[in-house]
Design an enzyme around this catalytic site. Sequence first.
Site, PDB file in Angstrom:
ATOM      1  N   PRO A 332       0.813  -1.223   0.000  1.00 42.16           N
ATOM      2  CA  PRO A 332       0.000   0.000   0.000  1.00 42.16           C
ATOM      3  C   PRO A 332       0.844   1.270   0.000  1.00 42.16           C
ATOM      4  O   PRO A 332       1.848   1.367   0.707  1.00 42.16           O
ATOM      5  CB  PRO A 332      -0.787  -0.104   1.312  1.00 42.16           C
ATOM      6  CG  PRO A 332       0.053  -0.957   2.195  1.00 42.16           C
ATOM      7  CD  PRO A 332       0.815  -1.897   1.309  1.00 42.16           C
ATOM      8  N   TYR A 374      -4.346  13.990 -13.992  1.00 37.42           N
ATOM      9  CA  TYR A 374      -5.372  12.927 -14.082  1.00 37.42           C
ATOM     10  C   TYR A 374      -6.793  13.479 -14.027  1.00 37.42           C
ATOM     11  O   TYR A 374      -7.741  12.699 -13.985  1.00 37.42           O
ATOM     12  CB  TYR A 374      -5.248  11.952 -12.908  1.00 37.42           C
ATOM     13  CG  TYR A 374      -3.867  11.408 -12.645  1.00 37.42           C
ATOM     14  CD1 TYR A 374      -3.234  10.563 -13.548  1.00 37.42           C
ATOM     15  CD2 TYR A 374      -3.206  11.718 -11.457  1.00 37.42           C
ATOM     16  CE1 TYR A 374      -1.976  10.053 -13.272  1.00 37.42           C
ATOM     17  CE2 TYR A 374      -1.949  11.211 -11.183  1.00 37.42           C
ATOM     18  CZ  TYR A 374      -1.338  10.377 -12.104  1.00 37.42           C
ATOM     19  OH  TYR A 374      -0.098   9.874 -11.830  1.00 37.42           O
ATOM     20  N   CYS A 400       2.440  29.281 -15.836  1.00 42.40           N
ATOM     21  CA  CYS A 400       2.074  29.884 -17.104  1.00 42.40           C
ATOM     22  C   CYS A 400       1.497  28.830 -18.043  1.00 42.40           C
ATOM     23  O   CYS A 400       2.142  28.435 -19.020  1.00 42.40           O
ATOM     24  CB  CYS A 400       3.315  30.535 -17.694  1.00 42.40           C
ATOM     25  SG  CYS A 400       2.893  31.713 -18.947  1.00 42.40           S
ATOM     26  N   TYR A 429       1.685  10.757  -3.771  1.00 42.52           N
ATOM     27  CA  TYR A 429       1.844  11.173  -5.167  1.00 42.52           C
ATOM     28  C   TYR A 429       1.649  12.678  -5.358  1.00 42.52           C
ATOM     29  O   TYR A 429       1.178  13.123  -6.397  1.00 42.52           O
ATOM     30  CB  TYR A 429       0.868  10.386  -6.064  1.00 42.52           C
ATOM     31  CG  TYR A 429       0.975   8.902  -5.865  1.00 42.52           C
ATOM     32  CD1 TYR A 429       2.118   8.213  -6.263  1.00 42.52           C
ATOM     33  CD2 TYR A 429      -0.041   8.174  -5.259  1.00 42.52           C
ATOM     34  CE1 TYR A 429       2.242   6.850  -6.051  1.00 42.52           C
ATOM     35  CE2 TYR A 429       0.076   6.802  -5.051  1.00 42.52           C
ATOM     36  CZ  TYR A 429       1.217   6.149  -5.447  1.00 42.52           C
ATOM     37  OH  TYR A 429       1.345   4.801  -5.245  1.00 42.52           O
TER      38      TYR A 429
END
Length: 472
Positions: A332, A374, A400, A429
């Site tokens: 995990p 994502y 930008c 992440y």
Amino acid sequence: MQTISGRSVQSRCLARVAAPGRKVCVVRAGAAVQDKPGEKVVGSAWQFTQPAGKGLGWYTGAEDGYLYVDQLRVEDIRRQVPEALFYLYSKNRVMHNYESYKKALEGLDSLPCYAVKANNNLIIMKQLAAAGSGAVLVSGNELKMAIAAGFDPSRTIFNGNGKLPWELELAVEKGVLINIDSEFDLQNIAAAARKTGKKAKVLLRINPDVDPQVHPYVSTGLAGSKFGIRNSHIKWFLDAIRAEPMLELVGVHSHLGSTITKVNIFRDAAVIMCEFIKMIRAEGFELKYLNIGGGLGIDYSHEGQVLPTPTDLIDTVRDIVKELGLTLVIEPGRSMIATSCALVNTVTGVKTNGNKNFIVVDGSMATLIRPSLYGAYQHIELTAPSTAEKQTFDVVGPICESGDYLGKDRVLPTPKAGDGLVVHDAGAYCMSMASNYNLKMRPAEYLVEDGKVRKIRHEETLEQHMAVFEGL
Ligand code: LLP
């Protein structure tokens, strides 16, 4: 329907004390998670609103409406630390998540391995190593960090579809369990073992071809994925391993993907893997490990969704593991660390263009890329209660690029410049995927530990960045 932090929740809630715009969720009966003795709550909603200064991890103080980490108000922490933008963690939450896995694994031979790719902060890695966790690694540098953090290398696993010769030599030397991902990977592992003069303990990463029902970028166990071996090709691998005395096959591995919210998906894969194990054993190999990978999702929505717990996950494969006398390995990452952390931002300003409102903060896709990459939802809140008019905003950074956003269409009280705004569930992440795009330096990290704030990573500096060009 009740509302937690401005989002609707389908639950049997009883609104209790509330600061402006916030409601506390306490359920009368029949709920899934026990909060305090005598008080039951729906799903994981208890995580999001708890008694001020007395809760676990990140939550809104039920009495005052401020955002807390463990005992501390985030507003107070913002005043204490010099940086305007930083990642902030709760040690209690990390340890609680790890203990949930340990408890779930009771009664089984097991090896819980924290997926370092989710978050490689050395201090947090040290704390998990000290608690007894193993580690799952995807590069030689992660292995070096894991050793520096105190992980026992024989309780670590090296994964990856493109492991380099030096990384494999280090892994073999240190006695790491290594997953075979392809024909060439097998040859490279054998070469590393011969060069090191040590036998390599290997697992076959088999692609079970089970659909994890997640974003295609985080789906790894389907035929057509770049990871693992074709299950039709197992016999070739067994013959190759048999012919190579420096390889010892000790287990099989499958990793289906990430953010999985249904445990029957793990069960389906384990059943398939179980058939492979029987077949491999019949070929004369003594397999010890079944590695079911990582991948359990979390409630990013903060809608009090009832998601499977580590116990639900382990229990769904428990009988298979027992029946075959195996040691269960799990890997995990997200479910260990994500909920422990939020990215604390400072509002630079508020603007309107056409019919769109924007909150501009100092954090960005360089600091936290999951929404941009994502289209991921991470819950956003202000750090202090506010009676200002609520509006719908895109929360954006200063990069930008129009793809630079942390949240879209969020209903929030209109903030002022200097106000605090957090992006939740940022432990996994987020910092580990941060970049220097637009020459933004990676931010500092802090940990709430024993009721105090501790710095666990310095902000990167431009001088450090310039050093990579030194003498050139
Ligand atoms: N084991 C293997 C072989 C993996 O590839 C991964 C994650 C894990 C374990 C840990 O999975 P977890 O429990 O964290 O779901 N950057 C993406 C996630 C990529 C996951 C890659 N593999 C994101 O931000 O959602």
